[in-house]
Structure formats: C-alpha cells, structure tokens
Design an enzyme around this catalytic site. Structure first.
Site, PDB file in Angstrom:
ATOM      1  N   LYS A   1      11.594  85.090 -21.619  1.00  0.00           N
ATOM      2  CA  LYS A   1      10.978  85.228 -22.944  1.00  0.00           C
ATOM      3  C   LYS A   1       9.814  84.239 -23.109  1.00  0.00           C
ATOM      4  O   LYS A   1       9.640  83.328 -22.271  1.00  0.00           O
ATOM      5  CB  LYS A   1      12.060  84.998 -24.011  1.00  0.00           C
ATOM      6  CG  LYS A   1      13.171  86.069 -23.990  1.00  0.00           C
ATOM      7  CD  LYS A   1      14.178  85.838 -25.118  1.00  0.00           C
ATOM      8  CE  LYS A   1      15.257  86.901 -25.124  1.00  0.00           C
ATOM      9  NZ  LYS A   1      16.176  86.753 -26.292  1.00  0.00           N
TER      10      LYS A   1
ATOM     11  N   TYR B   1      13.331  96.408 -29.206  1.00  0.00           N
ATOM     12  CA  TYR B   1      14.499  95.887 -29.925  1.00  0.00           C
ATOM     13  C   TYR B   1      14.940  96.808 -31.067  1.00  0.00           C
ATOM     14  O   TYR B   1      15.601  96.356 -32.009  1.00  0.00           O
ATOM     15  CB  TYR B   1      14.197  94.484 -30.466  1.00  0.00           C
ATOM     16  CG  TYR B   1      14.379  93.386 -29.435  1.00  0.00           C
ATOM     17  CD1 TYR B   1      15.639  93.135 -28.867  1.00  0.00           C
ATOM     18  CD2 TYR B   1      13.318  92.592 -29.033  1.00  0.00           C
ATOM     19  CE1 TYR B   1      15.820  92.133 -27.932  1.00  0.00           C
ATOM     20  CE2 TYR B   1      13.499  91.577 -28.081  1.00  0.00           C
ATOM     21  CZ  TYR B   1      14.751  91.357 -27.542  1.00  0.00           C
ATOM     22  OH  TYR B   1      14.938  90.358 -26.619  1.00  0.00           O
TER      23      TYR B   1
ATOM     24  N   ASN C   1      15.984  81.687 -26.729  1.00  0.00           N
ATOM     25  CA  ASN C   1      17.051  81.442 -25.748  1.00  0.00           C
ATOM     26  C   ASN C   1      16.648  81.830 -24.328  1.00  0.00           C
ATOM     27  O   ASN C   1      17.476  82.206 -23.510  1.00  0.00           O
ATOM     28  CB  ASN C   1      18.353  82.112 -26.201  1.00  0.00           C
ATOM     29  CG  ASN C   1      18.188  83.609 -26.408  1.00  0.00           C
ATOM     30  OD1 ASN C   1      17.140  84.166 -26.095  1.00  0.00           O
ATOM     31  ND2 ASN C   1      19.231  84.254 -26.897  1.00  0.00           N
TER      32      ASN C   1
ATOM     33  N   HIS D   1      16.379  87.350 -21.553  1.00  0.00           N
ATOM     34  CA  HIS D   1      17.051  88.584 -21.975  1.00  0.00           C
ATOM     35  C   HIS D   1      17.712  89.188 -20.745  1.00  0.00           C
ATOM     36  O   HIS D   1      17.190  89.066 -19.639  1.00  0.00           O
ATOM     37  CB  HIS D   1      16.015  89.584 -22.519  1.00  0.00           C
ATOM     38  CG  HIS D   1      16.571  90.969 -22.685  1.00  0.00           C
ATOM     39  ND1 HIS D   1      17.230  91.363 -23.824  1.00  0.00           N
ATOM     40  CD2 HIS D   1      16.613  92.034 -21.836  1.00  0.00           C
ATOM     41  CE1 HIS D   1      17.649  92.611 -23.668  1.00  0.00           C
ATOM     42  NE2 HIS D   1      17.282  93.039 -22.472  1.00  0.00           N
TER      43      HIS D   1
ATOM     44  N   GLU E   1      15.895 100.117 -20.455  1.00  0.00           N
ATOM     45  CA  GLU E   1      15.032  98.931 -20.485  1.00  0.00           C
ATOM     46  C   GLU E   1      14.164  98.820 -19.228  1.00  0.00           C
ATOM     47  O   GLU E   1      13.004  98.402 -19.303  1.00  0.00           O
ATOM     48  CB  GLU E   1      15.889  97.684 -20.666  1.00  0.00           C
ATOM     49  CG  GLU E   1      16.526  97.631 -22.047  1.00  0.00           C
ATOM     50  CD  GLU E   1      17.435  96.433 -22.271  1.00  0.00           C
ATOM     51  OE1 GLU E   1      17.964  96.306 -23.392  1.00  0.00           O
ATOM     52  OE2 GLU E   1      17.625  95.625 -21.344  1.00  0.00           O
TER      53      GLU E   1
HETATM   54  P1  GDP Z   1      21.701  88.961 -26.163  1.00  0.00           P
HETATM   55  O1  GDP Z   1      22.115  90.289 -25.579  1.00  0.00           O
HETATM   56  O2  GDP Z   1      22.587  87.827 -25.733  1.00  0.00           O
HETATM   57  O3  GDP Z   1      20.239  88.650 -25.935  1.00  0.00           O
HETATM   58  O4  GDP Z   1      21.925  89.039 -27.747  1.00  0.00           O
HETATM   59  P2  GDP Z   1      21.669  90.196 -28.836  1.00  0.00           P
HETATM   60  O5  GDP Z   1      21.399  91.527 -28.179  1.00  0.00           O
HETATM   61  O6  GDP Z   1      22.790  90.123 -29.813  1.00  0.00           O
HETATM   62  O7  GDP Z   1      20.360  89.694 -29.607  1.00  0.00           O
HETATM   63  C1  GDP Z   1      19.077  89.897 -29.044  1.00  0.00           C
HETATM   64  C2  GDP Z   1      18.274  88.640 -29.261  1.00  0.00           C
HETATM   65  O8  GDP Z   1      18.074  88.446 -30.673  1.00  0.00           O
HETATM   66  C3  GDP Z   1      18.933  87.332 -28.800  1.00  0.00           C
HETATM   67  O9  GDP Z   1      18.799  87.085 -27.425  1.00  0.00           O
HETATM   68  C4  GDP Z   1      18.183  86.312 -29.649  1.00  0.00           C
HETATM   69  O10 GDP Z   1      16.879  86.043 -29.116  1.00  0.00           O
HETATM   70  C5  GDP Z   1      18.030  87.065 -30.970  1.00  0.00           C
HETATM   71  N1  GDP Z   1      19.132  86.772 -31.899  1.00  0.00           N
HETATM   72  C6  GDP Z   1      20.439  87.127 -31.802  1.00  0.00           C
HETATM   73  N2  GDP Z   1      21.154  86.699 -32.851  1.00  0.00           N
HETATM   74  C7  GDP Z   1      20.276  86.053 -33.662  1.00  0.00           C
HETATM   75  C8  GDP Z   1      20.388  85.385 -34.928  1.00  0.00           C
HETATM   76  O11 GDP Z   1      21.470  85.307 -35.538  1.00  0.00           O
HETATM   77  N3  GDP Z   1      19.238  84.855 -35.442  1.00  0.00           N
HETATM   78  C9  GDP Z   1      18.042  84.938 -34.816  1.00  0.00           C
HETATM   79  N4  GDP Z   1      16.963  84.381 -35.393  1.00  0.00           N
HETATM   80  N5  GDP Z   1      17.889  85.562 -33.620  1.00  0.00           N
HETATM   81  C10 GDP Z   1      18.989  86.105 -33.049  1.00  0.00           C
END
Ligand code: GDP
Length: 139
Positions: free
Chosen positions: A9, A49, A112, A115, A126
């Site tokens: 990222k 997304y 973080n 991805h 994807e």
């Molecule tokens: P991943 O599969 O571990 O990447 O997690 P998800 O698919 O649930 O979320 C996609 C991305 O959205 C995450 O990697 C974070 O960058 C972001 N994200 C997830 N949860 C949160 C949140 O509660 N707040 C914010 N600001 N970003 C989030």
C-alpha cells in the site's frame, strides 16, 4: 498451486518497505509471478474496494489508497492465500501476531502496509483487476 493478489500500500511504498515485504515472501518460498507499480485513481480505488462501500471508513480508505503509488503482485505457491494472510498479520496491527508484516510496520488500522486476497474467488477477481494474461510469468 494457488495464486493470490498482494499489494504494498502507499504507506509501505513511501516508507521504503518494498524490499522488506518482498524479502519476507521470498524467504517463505512464495514465488512472485507478476509485479508492477501503479497509482490508482479515486474511481479505481472505489471499484477495488466496492465490497466495503457501506463501511464508515470507505472514504478514508479510498483516499489513502490513492495517496501515492502502490505495488500489486501476484504470489504463487501451495496454500499461498492463507500463507500470505499469516505473513501479513491481522487487519488491526495491535492484534497482529509477533513477526508479521503489520505488527512490525503498520502505524494504524488503515495504514497497514499490505493487502492480501482472502479467498480463491476474491483472489481471481483482484488478480484480474490489476493484471492481464501477458503480465503473468508462469514458466
Ligand atoms: P484486510 O483483509 O485485513 O485488509 O481487512 P478488511 O478487508 O476488513 O479491510 C480492508 C482495509 O480497510 C484494511 O486493510 C484497512 O486498510 C482498512 N480498514 C479496515 N478496518 C478499518 C477501520 O476500522 N478503520 C479504517 N480507517 N480502516 C479500516
């Protein structure tokens, strides 16, 4: 043999962590079969997304993902979807296991570093979002 999409990222790219992330894949016998650097438009990020469009963080997440270049990669190996998720660590770096990419480098739940696709169906979609057949090196 399985494939998954990984993305370094904008925070990982701007902080000089491309090599660190790739090193962890290579050290764990994960093969990189495609790689590029791209800068997503807002429309691209919203499409990628789309599954999260009802979430409160959708605007912030898409803004972050368009804030600078990213490095999408196709990873290949046995059980690589789960293997990559394990190397990444939990979404929230505070809950991520010791030695994972997110535990070691993430600064917030959104920023973080990486991805990774979470299932074969999402991996296929994807991978197709970022790469065409001529960009995948399968020999
Ligand atoms: P991943 O599969 O571990 O990447 O997690 P998800 O698919 O649930 O979320 C996609 C991305 O959205 C995450 O990697 C974070 O960058 C972001 N994200 C997830 N949860 C949160 C949140 O509660 N707040 C914010 N600001 N970003 C989030």
């Amino acid at each position: 043999m399985e494939r998954t999409l990984s993305i370094i990222k904008p925070d990982g790219v701007s902080r000089g962590l491309i090599g660190e992330v790739i090193k962890r894949f290579e050290e764990n016998d994960i093969k990189i079969v495609a790689m590029k650097m791209v800068h997503l438009s807002q429309a691209d990020a919203e499409k990628f997304y789309a599954v999260h469009k009802e979430r409160p963080f959708f605007g912030s997440l898409t803004e972050f993902m368009t804030s600078g270049p990213i490095v999408p990669m196709i990873l290949e190996g046995d059980n690589v979807i789960e293997k990559n998720r394990t190397l990444m660590g939990a979404t929230n770096f505070k809950e991520a296991a010791e030695g994972t990419i997110r535990r070691d480098f993430a600064t917030d739940i959104e920023k973080n570093i990486v991805h990774g696709s979470d299932a074969p169906e999402t991996a296929a979609v994807e991978i197709g979002f970022f790469f065409n057949q001529f960009e995948i090196n399968d020999r």
